[in-house]
Design a protein around this motif. Structure first.
Motif, PDB file in Angstrom:
ATOM      1  N   TYR B  13     -78.117  21.774  -4.355  1.00 63.52           N
ATOM      2  CA  TYR B  13     -77.528  21.577  -5.675  1.00 63.52           C
ATOM      3  C   TYR B  13     -78.271  20.456  -6.376  1.00 63.52           C
ATOM      4  CZ  TYR B  13     -74.212  20.158  -9.309  1.00 63.52           C
ATOM      5  OH  TYR B  13     -73.646  19.826 -10.504  1.00 63.52           O
ATOM      6  N   VAL B  14     -78.526  20.650  -7.660  1.00 59.42           N
ATOM      7  CA  VAL B  14     -79.166  19.593  -8.450  1.00 59.42           C
ATOM      8  C   VAL B  14     -78.279  19.286  -9.650  1.00 59.42           C
ATOM      9  CG1 VAL B  14     -81.126  19.015  -9.923  1.00 59.42           C
ATOM     10  CG2 VAL B  14     -81.504  20.181  -7.738  1.00 59.42           C
ATOM     11  N   HIS B  15     -77.906  18.019  -9.784  1.00 58.59           N
ATOM     12  CA  HIS B  15     -77.045  17.629 -10.897  1.00 58.59           C
ATOM     13  C   HIS B  15     -77.879  17.037 -12.026  1.00 58.59           C
ATOM     14  CE1 HIS B  15     -73.173  16.557 -12.692  1.00 58.59           C
ATOM     15  NE2 HIS B  15     -73.753  15.430 -13.094  1.00 58.59           N
ATOM     16  N   VAL B  16     -77.844  17.718 -13.171  1.00 58.24           N
ATOM     17  CA  VAL B  16     -78.544  17.219 -14.363  1.00 58.24           C
ATOM     18  C   VAL B  16     -77.483  16.609 -15.276  1.00 58.24           C
ATOM     19  CG1 VAL B  16     -79.981  17.852 -16.335  1.00 58.24           C
ATOM     20  CG2 VAL B  16     -80.260  19.055 -14.150  1.00 58.24           C
ATOM     21  N   PRO B  17     -77.453  15.292 -15.404  1.00 58.15           N
ATOM     22  CA  PRO B  17     -76.278  14.639 -15.990  1.00 58.15           C
ATOM     23  C   PRO B  17     -76.244  14.605 -17.509  1.00 58.15           C
ATOM     24  CG  PRO B  17     -77.834  12.982 -15.281  1.00 58.15           C
ATOM     25  CD  PRO B  17     -78.443  14.316 -14.928  1.00 58.15           C
ATOM     26  N   SER B 272     -74.027  11.579  -8.506  1.00 58.63           N
ATOM     27  CA  SER B 272     -72.689  12.093  -8.172  1.00 58.63           C
ATOM     28  C   SER B 272     -72.707  13.326  -7.273  1.00 58.63           C
ATOM     29  CB  SER B 272     -71.851  12.390  -9.434  1.00 58.63           C
ATOM     30  OG  SER B 272     -72.199  13.647  -9.974  1.00 58.63           O
ATOM     31  N   ALA B 273     -73.883  13.828  -6.909  1.00 53.49           N
ATOM     32  CA  ALA B 273     -73.922  15.061  -6.110  1.00 53.49           C
ATOM     33  C   ALA B 273     -73.415  14.791  -4.698  1.00 53.49           C
ATOM     34  CB  ALA B 273     -75.354  15.593  -6.049  1.00 53.49           C
ATOM     35  N   HIS B 274     -72.701  15.793  -4.153  1.00 53.12           N
ATOM     36  CA  HIS B 274     -72.153  15.712  -2.802  1.00 53.12           C
ATOM     37  C   HIS B 274     -72.980  16.551  -1.840  1.00 53.12           C
ATOM     38  CE1 HIS B 274     -68.764  13.800  -4.615  1.00 53.12           C
ATOM     39  NE2 HIS B 274     -68.079  13.781  -3.491  1.00 53.12           N
ATOM     40  N   SER B 275     -73.011  16.124  -0.584  1.00 51.08           N
ATOM     41  CA  SER B 275     -73.747  16.850   0.452  1.00 51.08           C
ATOM     42  C   SER B 275     -72.877  16.964   1.690  1.00 51.08           C
ATOM     43  CB  SER B 275     -75.038  16.102   0.823  1.00 51.08           C
ATOM     44  OG  SER B 275     -75.818  15.881  -0.333  1.00 51.08           O
ATOM     45  N   PHE B 276     -73.197  17.946   2.514  1.00 50.81           N
ATOM     46  CA  PHE B 276     -72.407  18.208   3.718  1.00 50.81           C
ATOM     47  C   PHE B 276     -73.336  18.791   4.768  1.00 50.81           C
ATOM     48  CE2 PHE B 276     -69.780  21.431   6.034  1.00 50.81           C
ATOM     49  CZ  PHE B 276     -68.956  20.548   6.704  1.00 50.81           C
ATOM     50  N   ASP B 277     -73.256  18.266   6.007  1.00 59.11           N
ATOM     51  CA  ASP B 277     -74.177  18.784   7.031  1.00 59.11           C
ATOM     52  C   ASP B 277     -73.461  19.512   8.177  1.00 59.11           C
ATOM     53  OD1 ASP B 277     -73.041  16.871   8.609  1.00 59.11           O
ATOM     54  OD2 ASP B 277     -74.860  15.694   8.934  1.00 59.11           O
ATOM     55  N   GLY B 278     -72.206  19.799   7.986  1.00 57.85           N
ATOM     56  CA  GLY B 278     -71.465  20.489   9.044  1.00 57.85           C
ATOM     57  C   GLY B 278     -70.396  19.604   9.656  1.00 57.85           C
ATOM     58  N   SER B 279     -70.630  18.300   9.653  1.00 57.49           N
ATOM     59  CA  SER B 279     -69.584  17.409  10.165  1.00 57.49           C
ATOM     60  C   SER B 279     -69.450  16.146   9.329  1.00 57.49           C
ATOM     61  CB  SER B 279     -69.887  17.025  11.619  1.00 57.49           C
ATOM     62  OG  SER B 279     -71.092  16.295  11.680  1.00 57.49           O
ATOM     63  N   ARG B 280     -70.450  15.868   8.497  1.00 62.51           N
ATOM     64  CA  ARG B 280     -70.399  14.674   7.669  1.00 62.51           C
ATOM     65  C   ARG B 280     -70.543  15.071   6.212  1.00 62.51           C
ATOM     66  NH1 ARG B 280     -72.920   9.904   6.943  1.00 62.51           N
ATOM     67  NH2 ARG B 280     -74.878  10.991   6.566  1.00 62.51           N
ATOM     68  N   ARG B 281     -69.867  14.328   5.337  1.00 64.60           N
ATOM     69  CA  ARG B 281     -70.060  14.559   3.916  1.00 64.60           C
ATOM     70  C   ARG B 281     -70.459  13.227   3.296  1.00 64.60           C
ATOM     71  NH1 ARG B 281     -65.480  16.902   2.661  1.00 64.60           N
ATOM     72  NH2 ARG B 281     -66.294  18.975   3.105  1.00 64.60           N
ATOM     73  N   TRP B 282     -71.381  13.271   2.345  1.00 66.73           N
ATOM     74  CA  TRP B 282     -71.749  12.030   1.646  1.00 66.73           C
ATOM     75  C   TRP B 282     -71.969  12.332   0.179  1.00 66.73           C
ATOM     76  CZ3 TRP B 282     -74.903  14.665   5.041  1.00 66.73           C
ATOM     77  CH2 TRP B 282     -76.111  15.133   4.541  1.00 66.73           C
ATOM     78  N   TRP B 283     -71.926  11.282  -0.579  1.00 69.00           N
ATOM     79  CA  TRP B 283     -72.033  11.474  -2.021  1.00 69.00           C
ATOM     80  C   TRP B 283     -72.915  10.398  -2.630  1.00 69.00           C
ATOM     81  CZ3 TRP B 283     -67.731  11.225   0.926  1.00 69.00           C
ATOM     82  CH2 TRP B 283     -67.046  10.006   0.975  1.00 69.00           C
ATOM     83  N   ASN B 284     -73.627  10.841  -3.671  1.00 68.09           N
ATOM     84  CA  ASN B 284     -74.584   9.957  -4.333  1.00 68.09           C
ATOM     85  C   ASN B 284     -73.882   9.007  -5.289  1.00 68.09           C
ATOM     86  OD1 ASN B 284     -76.775  11.005  -3.050  1.00 68.09           O
ATOM     87  ND2 ASN B 284     -77.570  12.153  -4.829  1.00 68.09           N
TER      88      ASN B 284
END
Lengths: 598, 396
Positions: B13-17, B272-284
């Motif tokens: 996902y790419v967030h264009v603000p 503000s983009a969020h990421s998830f790797d299967g067990s962890r989630r992080w956000w910019n």
């Protein structure tokens, strides 16, 4: 040995009793200006805020009169509320005289009359005092007329004063020493002393407030408590100045404190007579009457973890409140709590406020109930104050409920609305008579239960604040009593069950249903809230299911925020009380139960 | 599940603000962009992609350009971004590219350029076909521009053209919303997204509500409009597959969004983009400035993260799954996270089925239309049990 005068001040609420006491204390040098707080005898916050005395306090004042002699004036403070009339009685028993305080603008009120009758019962010398003569609305002539017509006292013997400004206080002190009789009693006779009050001191144990009738009491003496039949060794006696001042002995006619190794208030009876163990009095002093609770309610902690704290707080309160009764109780909706007995609604209020304020507890109280006398088919008689313990109706032969004699005083123009209110509340044998010009006293016999449910508020409303009310318990009379259950989706909510007269069942049930419908949040299914007598539904409301709560977007992978919201929601659910499948927030119980009193 | 294979690969996902103006209901990370700012953003985004080089093995098979307004960037800027993403990150050859665009940014040249970049799904922010409603929503385009943009997009040959619409505006009648739906259906879109207007605190609409100057539509009206939307579109061959998403055929469904709903890993780039790797989630970092500063320092601009316990993941799986018409596969939850929710929630499931909110289909719990409308609180009814792994450690 100074001359002694024992007296109390009796008055209707807010006629200025505490202010007058303050002024007398100040005038007699009982307190340094520096230490002086207004209404020093009303030491509890709640009393200060409400301007009423709940727990009586007593103080000894030193006064040098116009004749040059030194007097010891024992001002025995009395609680100013009908709930505490047993305490008033004990205080009166310790006095020879009473100041009957009347507000110069309000005139004679119901409680003034009730208190006067009490004082006369104990043969006290009465000095009428017209207070607040400084008020613009003061009407001394009218009050004099009422003293004559309503009270049958000589209006020209009334002392005029303004406790607030200190006007007339010297006249009053002179009237006390000249007009009130000195105490009688024989210092040589065997000891008899009346316990009229007691307080718990964490270091000394129970401190007994006593009026010595005959004989003397001194440290080292073995004394016998005649009603409880216990013996104690006197450790200390003394006078009740603002602080306790130890003395060698207290003799006939004196008022003071006795410390005798009593551990808890429950170990003694207020009103008991102390006598010498070796040389006892022939009989206890008269007038002993057990303080019996008449109003009952279950108290639950909002947070179930607070149960132990509530138990500890009640134990502590009971140290200073012999009239408070409590025993374990439990509700399937609200968990563990206590079934408590009170002297009246004000007593209930006071206990609740102390638990909340001094002990920081968040509480839920069930609807107050009186104690019913239930005669079963078998002839057995049981007393029931808790709807949960109400016997099966088919096993009941008949039920009786406590009745009171209520006296309402008001300006004449309100007689219609007050009669209507009393009729609504099942009042019978209602009579009224004119007192002074334009003033009426209405006397009616009505069930105590009817007074528990916002009677006082309604009276104040319909009389625009001019009506005053007092009551005394009469007897038990047959009642057509029913147990109303409140059902949520068919499941009874035990904490909301109540015992009411059949005629009141439907409106009361509907009131509860509507309140619940307003406060239970809509859920995913339709909720029926019903009031029922046995299997018969008498009231009903419906909480419709909500139909839409899903958020439109779950965007950009920000699922964390959404989950946290949901976790909060789940956490909130945990604090709800579950009845069947319906989650009921505590606020709903609060909203429903709060309307019961106030 | 049929799509299991299709959604197994990660999404990007790419967030264009940037937006030319900020809509009064929007609570996303957006700001007006001038050319210099946009230029720097493109460079920083490329730098951020580089910071992830080598970190993801599995190739991304969806790429979603969202915002904000991706169409506010010039095609050349978009091209540079795509080129860099392909350079630093593993992008599958079959990767499906989706992009959001505002009607006012759509002209023949733009759609041709986007198509040339490989955009598969063009999602147009139409919102309404009523000029007054567009003004109320603070949009900068006209109904005519909307229609024109859809025609241009279709002519350009995007396999999927999707329209975004907003309903439940304050005071909106069912008739009015029927007209909006009819206007959208005239354009025969293969995909529609119909969002109920949600008023967030801290937005201009939020302030107006707080002041008492705006009243959100009442729940009853919102519920009626929700069901009306689902019924009308189902009738016209656009069946719902999620609370707000409707497709004329399964192949037109959003493959990228399905990854969010099914706990498939995803990487988000941009503020503000969020990421998830299967067990962890992080956000910019949410705001452009801090995001840029972190990237400029050569750091991944991560503002926060959380490790997800199996019970967290299962709770998410429930509330996300109940948003979809497929529902939730309790067997999959048990297999992935070791939680036997069926055993722990037998009574709840029976009650929800009896209340007509869910139906059982094998190991699946499928929301009914009524259930979909209350999907947020369905999951809250469930008890999350601990993984049996813990229990099995107890002595037998």
């Amino acid at each position: 040995m100074p001359d002694i005068r024992n007296f109390c001040i009796i008055a209707h609420i807010d006629h200025g009793k505490s202010t007058l006491a303050d002024r007398l204390i100040q005038r007699c040098g009982g307190v340094d200006k520096r230490d002086f707080r207004d209404q020093i005898l009303d030491s509890m916050d709640i009393e200060r805020e409400r301007g009423i005395t709940i727990k009586s306090n007593t103080i000894t004042l030193s006064y040098t009169a116009g004749d040059g002699r030194d007097y010891e004036l024992n001002l025995i403070d009395t609680p100013g509320h009908v709930d505490f009339s047993h305490e008033v009685r004990r205080s009166l028993m310790s006095c020879e005289g009473a100041l009957l305080l009347i507000d110069a603008s309000q005139g004679v009120e119901a409680q003034t009359v009730a208190n006067l009758y009490l004082a006369l019962e104990y043969d006290l010398e009465i000095i009428p005092v017209i207070n607040k003569i400084d008020l613009p609305a003061a009407d001394v002539e009218r009050v004099r007329e009422e003293i004559d017509a309503d009270l049958g006292l000589d209006p020209f013997e009334a002392v005029l004063c303004s406790a607030k400004l200190g006007t007339g206080v010297d006249d009053l002190l002179e009237a006390i020493v000249r007009r009130l009789p000195p105490p009688g009693g024989d210092p040589q006779a065997p000891l008899s002393a009346l316990i009229f009050d007691a307080e718990y001191d964490p270091y000394r144990g129970v401190v007994l407030m006593c009026r010595v009738q005959d004989g003397a009491v001194e440290p080292g003496q073995r004394v016998h408590f005649m009603h409880t039949d216990k013996e104690h060794l006197v450790e200390e006696v003394g006078l009740l100045r603002l602080k306790h001042v130890p003395r060698e002995r207290l003799t006939a006619g004196e008022v003071g404190y006795v410390i005798a190794g009593v551990k808890t208030i429950q170990d003694i009876d207020i009103g008991d007579t102390i006598t010498d163990a070796a040389r006892p009095a022939a009989a206890p002093l008269p007038g002993y009457k057990e303080a019996k609770p008449v109003v009952f309610s279950s108290i639950y902690p909002m947070a179930t973890d607070d149960y132990e704290d509530l138990a500890a707080a009640l134990d502590k309160l009971a140290l200073n409140d012999a009239a408070l009764t409590y025993e374990k109780d439990s509700s399937s909706a609200l968990g563990f709590g206590f079934r408590c007995g009170f002297l009246g609604l004000l007593h209930l209020d006071v206990v609740q406020e102390r638990l909340q304020r001094h002990f920081g507890l968040d509480l839920l109280l069930s609807a107050p109930s009186v104690r019913y006398r239930v005669t079963l088919e078998t002839g057995e008689v049981v007393e029931v104050d808790n709807p949960a313990l109400y016997p099966d109706p088919s096993a009941i032969d008949h039920v009786e409920e406590p009745y009171i004699k209520a006296s309402v005083m008001m300006p004449e123009r309100y007689i219609g609305v007050v009669m209507e209110l009393v009729r609504e509340r099942r009042g019978v044998d209602t009579t009224f008579h004119y007192l002074a010009v334009g003033r009426v006293e209405l006397v009616s016999q009505l069930p105590l239960a009817e007074v528990l449910f916002d009677f006082y508020d309604r009276l104040k409303t319909v009389t625009q604040g001019y009506g005053s009310f007092d009551y005394e318990l009469l007897d038990q009379r047959p009642s057509d009593l029913v147990k109303v259950d409140i059902l949520v989706n068919g499941e009874p909510v035990d904490a909301l069950a109540q015992l009411v007269h059949r005629d009141k069942a439907r409106p009361r049930a509907l009131h509860y249903c509507e309140r619940l419908a307003e406060t239970i949040p809509r859920q995913q299914f339709k909720i029926a809230v019903q009031g029922a007598i046995g299997g018969q539904i008498i009231a009903r409301t419906t909480i419709h299911a909500y139909r839409k709560d899903v958020t439109a977007k779950c965007y950009g992978g920000d699922i964390t925020r959404k989950r946290k919201l949901l976790e909060k929601q789940k956490e909130g659910k945990k604090r709800m009380k579950v009845v069947g499948t319906v989650e009921i927030p505590q606020e709903a119980f609060v909203a429903v139960l709060k309307t019961e009193k106030s | 599940m049929a799509q299991a294979g299709a959604v197994a690969r990660p999404g990007l996902y790419v967030h264009v603000p940037f937006c030319s103006a900020i809509c009064p209901y929007c609570d996303f990370s957006v700001l007006p962009g001038d050319p210099a700012r946009k230029g720097r953003f493109v460079a920083d985004l490329i730098a951020e992609a580089r910071l992830w080089e080598g970190a993801w093995d599995e190739p991304f098979d969806t790429l979603y350009l969202g915002g904000g307004t991706p169409s506010s960037l010039a095609p050349e800027q978009l091209a540079r971004i795509l080129e860099a993403l392909r350079h630093y990150l593993p992008i599958a050859a079959s990767c499906r590219l989706s992009m959001e665009a505002n009607p006012e940014d759509v002209d023949a040249a733009a759609v041709a350029a986007w198509r040339a970049l490989g955009v598969h799904t063009l999602s147009l922010g139409v919102q309404s076909f009523d000029a007054a409603a567009l003004r109320f929503l603070g949009r900068r385009h006209t109904p005519a521009q909307s229609r024109r943009s859809v025609e241009l997009a279709r002519e350009a040959g995007f396999p999927v053209v999707s329209l975004d619409l907003i309903y439940a505006l304050p005071g909106q009648s069912q008739e009015d919303w029927r007209r909006q739906l009819a206007a959208a259906l005239e354009l025969a879109p293969p995909h529609l997204s119909c969002y109920e207007l949600t008023i967030h605190q801290g937005t201009p609409f939020g302030f107006r509500v707080a002041r008492g100057a705006l009243s959100p539509a009442p729940e009853g009206a919102r519920a009626a409009l929700f069901h009306l939307t689902h019924d009308v579109l189902a009738d016209r061959g656009l069946a719902a597959y999620e609370v707000s998403s409707f497709a004329a055929a399964p192949e037109f469904r959003s493959r990228h969004n399905a990854k969010y709903w099914r706990h498939v890993p995803y990487l988000g780039l941009g503020p503000s983009a969020h990421s998830f790797d299967g067990s962890r989630r992080w956000w910019n970092e949410r705001k452009l400035g801090p995001w840029q500063q972190r990237v400029a320092r050569g750091e991944r601009p991560v503002a926060g993260s959380e490790s997800l316990h199996p019970t967290d993941l299962a709770l998410e799986a429930l509330f996300l799954g109940f948003r979809t018409t497929d529902g939730v596969d309790l067997a999959a939850i048990r297999q992935r996270w070791g939680l036997d929710l069926a055993a722990a929630n037998g009574d709840t499931i029976a009650a929800l089925a009896a209340d007509g909110l869910l139906r059982r289909a094998g190991t699946w719990l499928v929301p009914t239309a009524a259930g979909l409308a209350v999907a947020d609180s369905l999951a809250a009814r469930f008890e999350m049990t601990s993984p049996p792994g813990r229990a099995s450690m107890m002595p037998a």
